[in-house]
Design a protein around this motif. Structure first.
Motif, PDB file in Angstrom:
ATOM      1  N   VAL A   1       0.847  -1.203   0.000  1.00 51.96           N
ATOM      2  CA  VAL A   1       0.000   0.000   0.000  1.00 51.96           C
ATOM      3  C   VAL A   1       0.883   1.254   0.000  1.00 51.96           C
ATOM      4  CG1 VAL A   1      -1.702   1.330   1.320  1.00 51.96           C
ATOM      5  CG2 VAL A   1      -1.965  -1.143   1.079  1.00 51.96           C
ATOM      6  N   GLY A   2       1.927   1.265   0.839  1.00 48.54           N
ATOM      7  CA  GLY A   2       2.812   2.428   0.924  1.00 48.54           C
ATOM      8  C   GLY A   2       3.506   2.709  -0.397  1.00 48.54           C
ATOM      9  N   GLN A   3       4.018   1.664  -1.018  1.00 49.95           N
ATOM     10  CA  GLN A   3       4.723   1.854  -2.292  1.00 49.95           C
ATOM     11  C   GLN A   3       3.777   2.347  -3.377  1.00 49.95           C
ATOM     12  OE1 GLN A   3       6.774  -1.831  -3.092  1.00 49.95           O
ATOM     13  NE2 GLN A   3       8.464  -1.304  -1.713  1.00 49.95           N
ATOM     14  N   ARG A   4       2.574   1.815  -3.387  1.00 47.47           N
ATOM     15  CA  ARG A   4       1.613   2.251  -4.416  1.00 47.47           C
ATOM     16  C   ARG A   4       1.216   3.717  -4.209  1.00 47.47           C
ATOM     17  NH1 ARG A   4      -3.281  -0.971  -4.515  1.00 47.47           N
ATOM     18  NH2 ARG A   4      -2.683  -2.090  -2.638  1.00 47.47           N
ATOM     19  N   ALA A   5       1.038   4.135  -2.936  1.00 50.41           N
ATOM     20  CA  ALA A   5       0.709   5.546  -2.664  1.00 50.41           C
ATOM     21  C   ALA A   5       1.829   6.442  -3.191  1.00 50.41           C
ATOM     22  CB  ALA A   5       0.504   5.763  -1.168  1.00 50.41           C
ATOM     23  N   ALA A   6       3.079   6.052  -2.915  1.00 49.48           N
ATOM     24  CA  ALA A   6       4.217   6.841  -3.385  1.00 49.48           C
ATOM     25  C   ALA A   6       4.252   6.876  -4.912  1.00 49.48           C
ATOM     26  CB  ALA A   6       5.513   6.241  -2.841  1.00 49.48           C
ATOM     27  N   ASP A   7       4.011   5.728  -5.535  1.00 47.89           N
ATOM     28  CA  ASP A   7       4.071   5.656  -6.995  1.00 47.89           C
ATOM     29  C   ASP A   7       3.037   6.562  -7.667  1.00 47.89           C
ATOM     30  OD1 ASP A   7       6.175   3.933  -6.824  1.00 47.89           O
ATOM     31  OD2 ASP A   7       5.005   2.106  -7.221  1.00 47.89           O
ATOM     32  N   ILE A   8       1.854   6.637  -7.068  1.00 54.41           N
ATOM     33  CA  ILE A   8       0.809   7.494  -7.654  1.00 54.41           C
ATOM     34  C   ILE A   8       1.287   8.952  -7.655  1.00 54.41           C
ATOM     35  CG2 ILE A   8      -1.525   8.425  -7.281  1.00 54.41           C
ATOM     36  CD1 ILE A   8      -2.257   5.543  -6.250  1.00 54.41           C
ATOM     37  N   ALA A   9       1.889   9.386  -6.536  1.00 49.32           N
ATOM     38  CA  ALA A   9       2.394  10.760  -6.462  1.00 49.32           C
ATOM     39  C   ALA A   9       3.571  10.956  -7.420  1.00 49.32           C
ATOM     40  CB  ALA A   9       2.815  11.085  -5.025  1.00 49.32           C
ATOM     41  N   LEU A  10       4.471   9.992  -7.474  1.00 49.68           N
ATOM     42  CA  LEU A  10       5.686  10.122  -8.293  1.00 49.68           C
ATOM     43  C   LEU A  10       5.361  10.199  -9.784  1.00 49.68           C
ATOM     44  CD1 LEU A  10       7.846   7.558  -6.316  1.00 49.68           C
ATOM     45  CD2 LEU A  10       8.342  10.001  -6.530  1.00 49.68           C
ATOM     46  N   THR A  11       4.447   9.338 -10.231  1.00 50.59           N
ATOM     47  CA  THR A  11       4.151   9.331 -11.666  1.00 50.59           C
ATOM     48  C   THR A  11       3.412  10.592 -12.086  1.00 50.59           C
ATOM     49  OG1 THR A  11       2.181   8.018 -11.222  1.00 50.59           O
ATOM     50  CG2 THR A  11       4.121   6.821 -11.967  1.00 50.59           C
ATOM     51  N   ALA A  12       2.793  11.297 -11.118  1.00 48.00           N
ATOM     52  CA  ALA A  12       2.059  12.521 -11.464  1.00 48.00           C
ATOM     53  C   ALA A  12       2.975  13.731 -11.565  1.00 48.00           C
ATOM     54  CB  ALA A  12       0.965  12.771 -10.434  1.00 48.00           C
ATOM     55  N   LEU A  13       4.218  13.606 -11.120  1.00 47.59           N
ATOM     56  CA  LEU A  13       5.145  14.760 -11.156  1.00 47.59           C
ATOM     57  C   LEU A  13       5.316  15.239 -12.593  1.00 47.59           C
ATOM     58  CD1 LEU A  13       7.848  13.613  -8.588  1.00 47.59           C
ATOM     59  CD2 LEU A  13       6.328  15.599  -8.374  1.00 47.59           C
ATOM     60  N   GLY A  14       5.313  16.545 -12.750  1.00 40.48           N
ATOM     61  CA  GLY A  14       5.466  17.122 -14.085  1.00 40.48           C
ATOM     62  C   GLY A  14       4.153  17.202 -14.849  1.00 40.48           C
ATOM     63  N   ALA A  15       3.027  16.977 -14.143  1.00 43.08           N
ATOM     64  CA  ALA A  15       1.726  17.012 -14.813  1.00 43.08           C
ATOM     65  C   ALA A  15       1.408  18.414 -15.317  1.00 43.08           C
ATOM     66  CB  ALA A  15       0.629  16.544 -13.856  1.00 43.08           C
ATOM     67  N   SER A  16       0.677  18.473 -16.416  1.00 43.95           N
ATOM     68  CA  SER A  16       0.246  19.765 -16.943  1.00 43.95           C
ATOM     69  C   SER A  16      -1.131  19.618 -17.568  1.00 43.95           C
ATOM     70  CB  SER A  16       1.250  20.274 -17.973  1.00 43.95           C
ATOM     71  OG  SER A  16       1.397  19.311 -18.995  1.00 43.95           O
ATOM     72  N   LYS A  17      -1.713  20.743 -17.961  1.00 41.49           N
ATOM     73  CA  LYS A  17      -3.004  20.726 -18.640  1.00 41.49           C
ATOM     74  C   LYS A  17      -2.819  20.205 -20.054  1.00 41.49           C
ATOM     75  CE  LYS A  17      -5.033  24.720 -16.348  1.00 41.49           C
ATOM     76  NZ  LYS A  17      -5.742  25.983 -16.515  1.00 41.49           N
ATOM     77  N   ILE A  18      -3.891  19.684 -20.611  1.00 37.22           N
ATOM     78  CA  ILE A  18      -3.882  19.332 -22.032  1.00 37.22           C
ATOM     79  C   ILE A  18      -4.986  20.144 -22.706  1.00 37.22           C
ATOM     80  CG2 ILE A  18      -2.862  17.034 -21.798  1.00 37.22           C
ATOM     81  CD1 ILE A  18      -5.714  15.880 -21.851  1.00 37.22           C
ATOM     82  N   PRO A  19      -4.960  20.262 -24.036  1.00 37.06           N
ATOM     83  CA  PRO A  19      -5.992  21.060 -24.711  1.00 37.06           C
ATOM     84  C   PRO A  19      -7.374  20.450 -24.556  1.00 37.06           C
ATOM     85  CG  PRO A  19      -4.118  20.647 -26.170  1.00 37.06           C
ATOM     86  CD  PRO A  19      -3.932  19.773 -24.972  1.00 37.06           C
ATOM     87  N   SER A  20      -8.399  21.290 -24.568  1.00 34.80           N
ATOM     88  CA  SER A  20      -9.781  20.815 -24.544  1.00 34.80           C
ATOM     89  C   SER A  20     -10.043  19.956 -25.763  1.00 34.80           C
ATOM     90  CB  SER A  20     -10.748  22.008 -24.548  1.00 34.80           C
ATOM     91  OG  SER A  20     -10.520  22.812 -23.419  1.00 34.80           O
ATOM     92  N   ALA A  21     -10.785  18.879 -25.595  1.00 36.98           N
ATOM     93  CA  ALA A  21     -11.049  17.972 -26.715  1.00 36.98           C
ATOM     94  C   ALA A  21     -12.180  17.019 -26.369  1.00 36.98           C
ATOM     95  CB  ALA A  21      -9.797  17.147 -27.022  1.00 36.98           C
ATOM     96  N   ARG A  22     -12.760  16.379 -27.381  1.00 38.50           N
ATOM     97  CA  ARG A  22     -13.612  15.201 -27.180  1.00 38.50           C
ATOM     98  C   ARG A  22     -12.711  13.998 -27.381  1.00 38.50           C
ATOM     99  NH1 ARG A  22     -18.735  14.834 -25.275  1.00 38.50           N
ATOM    100  NH2 ARG A  22     -19.404  13.339 -26.866  1.00 38.50           N
ATOM    101  N   MET A  23     -12.607  13.123 -26.399  1.00 44.20           N
ATOM    102  CA  MET A  23     -11.675  12.000 -26.528  1.00 44.20           C
ATOM    103  C   MET A  23     -12.069  10.831 -25.629  1.00 44.20           C
ATOM    104  SD  MET A  23      -8.368  13.527 -24.474  1.00 44.20           S
ATOM    105  CE  MET A  23      -7.411  12.038 -24.759  1.00 44.20           C
ATOM    106  N   PRO A  24     -11.507   9.634 -25.890  1.00 43.25           N
ATOM    107  CA  PRO A  24     -11.804   8.495 -25.022  1.00 43.25           C
ATOM    108  C   PRO A  24     -11.168   8.674 -23.641  1.00 43.25           C
ATOM    109  CG  PRO A  24     -10.683   7.791 -27.050  1.00 43.25           C
ATOM    110  CD  PRO A  24     -10.616   9.274 -27.007  1.00 43.25           C
ATOM    111  N   VAL A  25     -11.842   8.128 -22.648  1.00 41.70           N
ATOM    112  CA  VAL A  25     -11.406   8.256 -21.259  1.00 41.70           C
ATOM    113  C   VAL A  25     -11.414   6.866 -20.627  1.00 41.70           C
ATOM    114  CG1 VAL A  25     -12.204   9.089 -19.005  1.00 41.70           C
ATOM    115  CG2 VAL A  25     -12.145  10.657 -20.949  1.00 41.70           C
ATOM    116  N   VAL A  26     -10.385   6.565 -19.829  1.00 43.69           N
ATOM    117  CA  VAL A  26     -10.374   5.310 -19.083  1.00 43.69           C
ATOM    118  C   VAL A  26     -10.412   5.630 -17.590  1.00 43.69           C
ATOM    119  CG1 VAL A  26      -9.027   3.257 -18.470  1.00 43.69           C
ATOM    120  CG2 VAL A  26      -9.158   3.994 -20.861  1.00 43.69           C
ATOM    121  N   PHE A  27     -11.387   5.079 -16.873  1.00 45.06           N
ATOM    122  CA  PHE A  27     -11.434   5.219 -15.414  1.00 45.06           C
ATOM    123  C   PHE A  27     -10.567   4.134 -14.793  1.00 45.06           C
ATOM    124  CE2 PHE A  27     -16.092   6.840 -15.804  1.00 45.06           C
ATOM    125  CZ  PHE A  27     -15.648   8.122 -16.077  1.00 45.06           C
TER     126      PHE A  27
END
Lengths: 451, 461
Positions: free
Chosen positions: A208-234
Motif C-alpha cells: 500500500v505504501g509503495q503504491r501511494a508513493a508511486d501514484i504521487a511520483l508518476t504525477a510529477l510534471g503534470a500539466s493541462k492538455i488542450p480541450s477535446a472530445r476523446m476516449p477516457v479510461v477510469f
C-alpha cells in the motif's frame, strides 16, 4: 456481548402496545485507530461505543428515536419519544415494518477474521509505522508522508421487532491508507492509496505504501492538455466513485420521488448492450455484505441493468410496499442514530472479460483518470449531469505520453453508460459511503476541458 | 455535567503513566429533525447522545479514548485506555481549574419549547410555496433540524470551559422537470440560535426561491469548457475562499508542510483589496461558538491582510508546534472524535466596486450564482468547484443559464486573479468535511471578478 445486545433489542420490541410494531436496532463496536506521521505515532484512539435506535409503527405512521443511554430509564425515554414523534407523521399505507421470513437467512462466509482478536495494539501500531516507512522510502522525491493510518472495528449488530424478526451478527473490518507527497522541480503531487480486509493479517503495509508513493511520483510534471472530445479510461478507484454517484439514483425511493436520472426508464436501453450492473449483498469478501439488511430482511443479488436494459431498482420495505413488491434487502443505516433507507450493498459492473493491459493497449490515445476532484458537487444523480476535475495520464496504446492535471471531464451520466466499451477483470471494492466495485473501464468519448 | 472532583481524579488517572497534558471533553447532545418529502411528513426523529472523550498528549502524540457511560468508574477505565502505551512517572493535574466562559450566542425561542406540530407546519408551508411555482416542480424535500450541544472541557493545565450551543437549520430542495430535462434548486439557511431563524427567514420565500432556481436551470444550455473570466455571486463564492485559501492555512497541514502556503508567511498573494478573516465570534452565525472544543475562547483571526499572508488557524497541538498561541480553531464533530484544526466563519471582506459594473465589464464569461460545493488538495492547492446555478455573461449582461459548469484552479494563484471585489457582502452556511469529521461553517464574500479561470463543461469553448 451477543446475549446482552440481542436481549436489549428483544426487551425493547417486547414493549410494543396493542396496534403497534416496535423495531429495535442496536450496535456495539470495538474501534481502534492509529495515525503515524514522520516515523512517530501522531494519534491513537480506542473506544467501545454502544447505542440503540427504535422505530414505532402505528396506523400507517412511524416515529424514530435513538439514545446512548441504555439504562432502563434511557430506553424508556427513547421509546416514548419515538411514539410521540410518530404522531406528527403523515399517515401512508406504505409505512410499516419489514415482514419476518421463515427462519434466519444463511450466514455469509468470512464476515469475521478469527485471527483479528489476537492482534495486539502494538502490532497495529507497528503496521502503521511500517506503512509510513514504506511510503517514505519508495523514492527520495517523496518529500513527506502526510499521514499513514491503520484502523479496525469489531461490530456486533442486533435487531428485534415485535412482529417476529430477531437476529444478531458480527463483522470485523480492518483498513489502512497512506498519503504521499512527492516533489520535484517546484512541482508537488499527492498520492493516496488504501486497502481493506477483515483483519490486519490480510493487509500489506509495504504494498500500500509503495503504491501511494508511486501514484504521487508518476504525477510529477503534470500539466493541462488542450480541450477535446476523446476516449477516457477510469481507474478502478475512479470507476468505483462513479458507481457511488450512480448508486444514489438506483434506489426505488429516489425513482418514486423523481430524484433519479433513471425515473421512468425501466425497460429502456440505458447502457451499452452487453453491460450488466448488479448489486449483491451476499458476496463473500465484499465489504458491504451482511446476512440481512438494516431492517432484518435477508440480503440478495439484484440485476439492475442487464444487457444494457434497465431491469430493477433497490428497495427497502417501505419503498417496496409502495410498488406492491418485495424488499430487495437493501435497507441501510449509517448507524443506530439513523433511520434506514434504501442503498446499494455491493454495487459493480460485470467485467467484459479483458485484462487491464489488453484494455489499455487496444484503446489508442486516452485520458486515464486516476482521481476525481469535486465529485460531490459536479456529479448530480438527479439530473444525470457529470462534470468533475481530474488528475491522470495521457496514454497511447498503454504507454505514458504525459501526466495530466487541472482539467475537467464531462458528459451526461446516461451517455457515459452508453459509451462504456470495456470493463476489465481487475475489480476492487471501494468503501466510500457504501461498497462499490471499481474496475478499469473504457468510455469511448467524453469532453475534456483544459487549455 | 460532571463534578469537579471527578474531573480531577479522571485527569489524574489519565496522566498516571506520564504525558504532558490530559484533557476531558464531555458532551450531552439532544437533537430533533423533521423531513417532508413527496408532500408528506415522512420522518420525525429525536435523540440523545451523551459521552466523554479523554485525550493524553505526550510529545507529538495524542492518544484518545471515549465512552458513553459517565460514571466515575467508566471514566477511569477510559482514562486508562487513553494512556495505554505510556510508561513514565505520573504527571500532575492543576487543582485550581480556571473557568473559561466564551461569549454566548443568544437563543430567543428555545427549539425544545416549540411543539413538533409547529415545526411540521413550517415544512408544509415551504412545500406548498415551492409547488405553487408551477407544474414543472416535480418534487420538494424540506427538512428542519435543531441541535443543542452542551459541552464541558477540562484539562490538566487548569482549563475548565463550558459552552451551550444551539443550532437550527432549515433546508428546501426542489426538483423540476420538463421534456426529460431535470434541474434542482436548493436553499438551506442555518444559525447558532433558536427557532427564531424561521422568523428571520420567511419559509415560503425559501420554498419559492429554491423552486425558481430549479425552474430557471431547466433552460440551461451545456456549459462551455475553456478559459474565461468568472464572476462569483455574493455569499456563494465564499466557499472558494474556504477551500482554496482556508484549508491550506490550518496549522496542522502547515506544520507538516503539507500545505501550498507552508513557509510563505509575509508573501503577497493578491491585491491590496484582498483581506480574509476567520471569525468564530460573530453573533449567531452557523459557524460560531463561545469556546472551541478544546476550551479556547472563540476569536477572530486575520489570514490575509491587504493581499499579504499574515495568519493561520490552530488548535492546541498545532499551536504548540508552530510556536504561537492557539487561535481557537480546535473543533470536533463529537466526543467520539479527536479535535482538529477547522475553520468557523471565513470571509473575504467587502470591497468598493459596484457589483453591476463588475458584470458590465465582462465581454464573455461565466456568472457563478450558486456553488454546489467543492474540494481542494491542501498540498498542491488545486481546487474544483461545481456550479449548481450558473449563467453565461455576454457583452456585459447575464445572457442565459448554463449547466455542468465546474471551476478549476489553484488556491495560492486564485487570489492573484481577483480583479474586483463588490460592496454587496453575503454569506452561505455549509458543512465542511475533513478527516471524516463534519463541522458547521459559514463562508462570506461579495460579488467578485476572477480575471481568467479554467471552466469545465460539456461544450468546446
Amino acid at each position: 456481548m451477543t446475549q446482552d445486545l440481542l436481549g436489549l433489542a428483544t426487551d425493547l420490541a417486547g414493549r410494543a402496545k396493542g396496534g403497534e410494531v416496535v423495531e429495535a436496532f442496536l450496535t456495539h463496536e470495538l474501534n481502534f485507530y492509529v495515525k503515524v506521521f514522520s516515523g512517530e505515532v501522531e494519534a491513537l484512539s480506542a473506544s467501545e461505543p454502544r447505542g440503540a435506535g427504535v422505530r414505532v409503527f402505528s396506523e400507517g405512521r412511524v416515529g424514530f428515536s435513538y439514545t446512548t443511554d441504555l439504562s432502563a430509564g434511557g430506553r424508556g425515554a427513547m421509546l416514548d419519544a419515538a411514539r410521540e414523534n410518530a404522531s406528527f407523521v403523515t399517515p401512508d399505507v406504505a409505512i410499516g415494518p419489514a415482514e419476518p421470513t421463515d427462519g434466519p437467512p444463511p450466514e455469509i462466509e468470512g464476515m469475521v477474521d478469527r485471527g483479528q482478536e489476537d492482534v495486539r495494539p502494538d502490532s497495529k501500531v507497528r503496521f502503521a509505522l511500517e506503512l509510513d516507512r514504506a511510503t517514505a522510502a519508495r523514492d527520495k522525491r517523496v518529500r513527506a508522508v502526510e499521514e499513514s493510518v491503520y484502523s479496525d472495528s469489531d461490530t456486533e449488530i442486533a435487531i428485534a421487532t415485535s412482529n417476529g424478526i430477531f437476529g444478531t451478527y458480527r463483522r470485523t473490518d480492518a483498513w489502512c491508507f497512506s498519503l504521499a507527497i512527492a516533489e520535484e522541480d517546484d512541482d508537488t503531487q499527492v498520492g493516496f492509496e488504501f486497502d481493506l480486509a477483515r483483519g490486519l493479517n490480510h493487509l500489506d503495509a509495504v504494498d500500500v505504501g509503495q503504491r501511494a508513493a508511486d501514484i504521487a511520483l508518476t504525477a510529477l510534471g503534470a500539466s493541462k492538455i488542450p480541450s477535446a472530445r476523446m476516449p477516457v479510461v477510469f481507474e478502478p478507484f475512479t470507476a468505483g466513485q462513479f458507481l457511488g454517484v450512480l448508486g444514489q439514483a438506483l434506489t426505488g425511493e429516489a425513482v418514486q420521488k423523481g430524484r433519479s436520472l433513471f425515473a421512468g426508464r425501466t425497460g429502456d436501453t440505458v447502457a451499452a448492450s452487453g453491460l450488466t450492473l448488479f448489486d449483491d449483498g451476499r458476496l463473500p469478501g465484499a465489504p458491504g455484505s451482511a446476512p440481512w439488511d438494516d431492517e432484518g430482511v435477508p440480503t440478495s443479488r439484484t440485476d439492475i441493468i442487464a444487457g444494457g436494459v434497465l431491469r430493477s431498482f433497490l428497495y427497502d420495505s417501505i419503498s417496496a410496499r409502495r410498488e406492491g413488491r418485495a424488499s430487495t434487502g437493501n435497507a441501510s443505516r449509517s448507524g443506530f442514530k439513523s433511520v434506514p433507507g434504501a442503498a446499494p450493498s455491493n454495487l459493480a459492473l460485470e467485467s467484459t472479460g479483458q485484462s487491464r493491459d489488453e484494455l489499455l493497449q487496444g484503446a489508442g490515445k486516452v485520458l486515464l483518470v486516476q482521481d476525481f476532484h469535486g465529485v460531490h458537487s459536479g456529479a448530480n444523480p438527479v439530473s444525470g449531469d457529470f462534470s468533475v476535475g481530474v488528475t491522470g495520464m495521457l496514454l497511447d496504446g498503454g504507454e505514458i505520453v504525459q501526466p495530466v492535471k487541472e482539467v475537467t471531464i464531462a458528459a451526461p451520466m446516461l451517455e457515459i453508460l452508453s459509451n462504456i466499451r470495456a470493463v476489465a477483470d481487475d475489480r476492487r471494492w471501494l468503501p466510500f459511503g457504501g461498497s462499490f466495485g471499481g474496475a478499469t473501464t473504457l468510455v469511448s468519448e467524453m469532453t475534456v476541458g483544459g487549455l | 455535567m460532571i463534578e469537579p472532583d471527578v474531573i480531577q481524579r479522571t485527569l489524574g488517572a489519565a496522566l498516571a503513566a506520564g504525558g504532558d497534558l490530559a484533557e476531558i471533553f464531555v458532551e450531552d447532545r439532544t437533537s430533533m429533525a423533521l423531513r417532508l418529502d413527496d408532500s408528506r411528513i415522512e420522518d420525525v426523529t429525536s435523540g440523545r447522545d451523551v459521552g466523554a472523550g479523554i485525550r493524553v498528549l505526550a510529545g507529538d502524540r495524542a492518544s484518545y479514548a471515549y465512552t458513553n457511560l459517565l460514571t466515575e468508574e467508566s471514566l477511569r477505565m477510559t482514562a486508562e485506555a487513553a494512556r495505554a502505551g505510556l510508561e513514565g512517572p505520573a504527571g500532575s493535574v492543576e487543582t485550581d481549574l480556571r473557568r473559561v466562559v466564551g461569549g454566548g450566542h443568544p437563543v430567543v425561542v428555545r427549539p425544545e419549547d416549540v411543539g413538533a406540530a409547529d415545526k411540521a407546519a413550517t415544512l408544509v408551508k415551504a412545500n406548498d410555496a415551492a409547488r405553487s411555482q408551477g407544474a414543472e416542480v416535480r418534487q420538494v424535500m424540506v427538512s428542519y433540524a435543531d441541535v443543542r450541544q452542551k459541552v464541558l472541557i477540562a484539562s490538566s493545565d487548569g482549563r475548565l470551559a463550558e459552552d451551550d450551543r444551539t443550532r437550527v437549520r432549515f433546508a428546501v430542495q426542489v426538483v423540476a422537470a420538463r421534456n426529460g430535462e431535470i434541474a434542482t434548486g436548493f436553499e438551506a439557511p442555518g444559525h447558532s440560535g433558536g427557532f427564531e431563524l424561521l422568523q428571520r427567514y420567511d419559509v415560503e420565500d425559501l420554498g419559492r426561491s429554491a423552486a425558481s432556481k430549479a425552474l430557471r436551470m431547466l433552460d440551461a444550455r451545456p456549459s462551455p469548457a475553456g478559459e474565461f473570466p468568472v464572476v462569483l455571486a455574493p455569499g456563494t463564492g465564499g466557499v472558494l475562499i474556504h477551500e482554496a485559501c482556508g484549508h491550506g492555512l490550518e496549522a496542522d497541514t502547515l506544520v507538516k508542510e503539507a500545505s501550498a502556503y507552508a513557509k510563505r508567511h509575509g508573501e503577497r498573494f493578491g491585491s491590496e483589496a484582498v483581506t480574509i478573516v476567520d471569525d468564530a465570534t460573530e453573533t449567531g452565525l452557523w459557524g460560531s461558538f463561545g469556546v472551541d472544543d478544546e476550551g479556547t475562547p472563540a476569536q477572530s483571526t486575520v489570514l490575509f491582510e491587504k493581499g499579504v499572508l499574515v495568519g493561520h488557524m490552530s488548535d492546541v497541538l498545532s499551536a504548540e508546534k508552530i510556536g504561537h498561541p492557539p487561535t481557537g480553531n480546535g473543533r470536533r464533530q463529537s466526543y467520539a472524535h479527536l479535535p482538529i484544526v477547522r475553520m468557523t466563519n471565513t470571509n473575504l471582506l467587502p470591497g468598493d466596486d459596484d457589483p453591476e459594473e463588475i458584470i458590465r465589464s465582462v465581454e464573455r464569461g461565466v456568472y457563478a450564482a450558486t456553488f454546489a460545493g467543492g474540494e481542494v488538495n491542501p498540498a498542491t492547492g488545486n481546487f474544483v468547484f461545481g456550479m449548481s446555478e450558473a449563467y453565461m455573461i455576454e457583452n456585459g449582461a447575464i445572457a442565459y443559464p448554463i449547466k455542468g459548469a465546474q471551476l478549476i484552479g489553484n488556491g495560492p494563484r486564485v487570489l492573484g486573479v481577483i480583479d474586483a471585489i463588490g460592496s454587496d457582502f453575503g454569506r452561505k452556511e455549509g458543512v465542511c468535511g475533513k478527516d471524516g469529521q463534519h463541522a458547521p461553517v459559514t463562508n462570506g464574500m461579495s460579488t467578485v471578478l476572477l480575471g481568467k479561470m479554467t471552466v469545465g463543461g460539456t461544450e468546446a469553448g
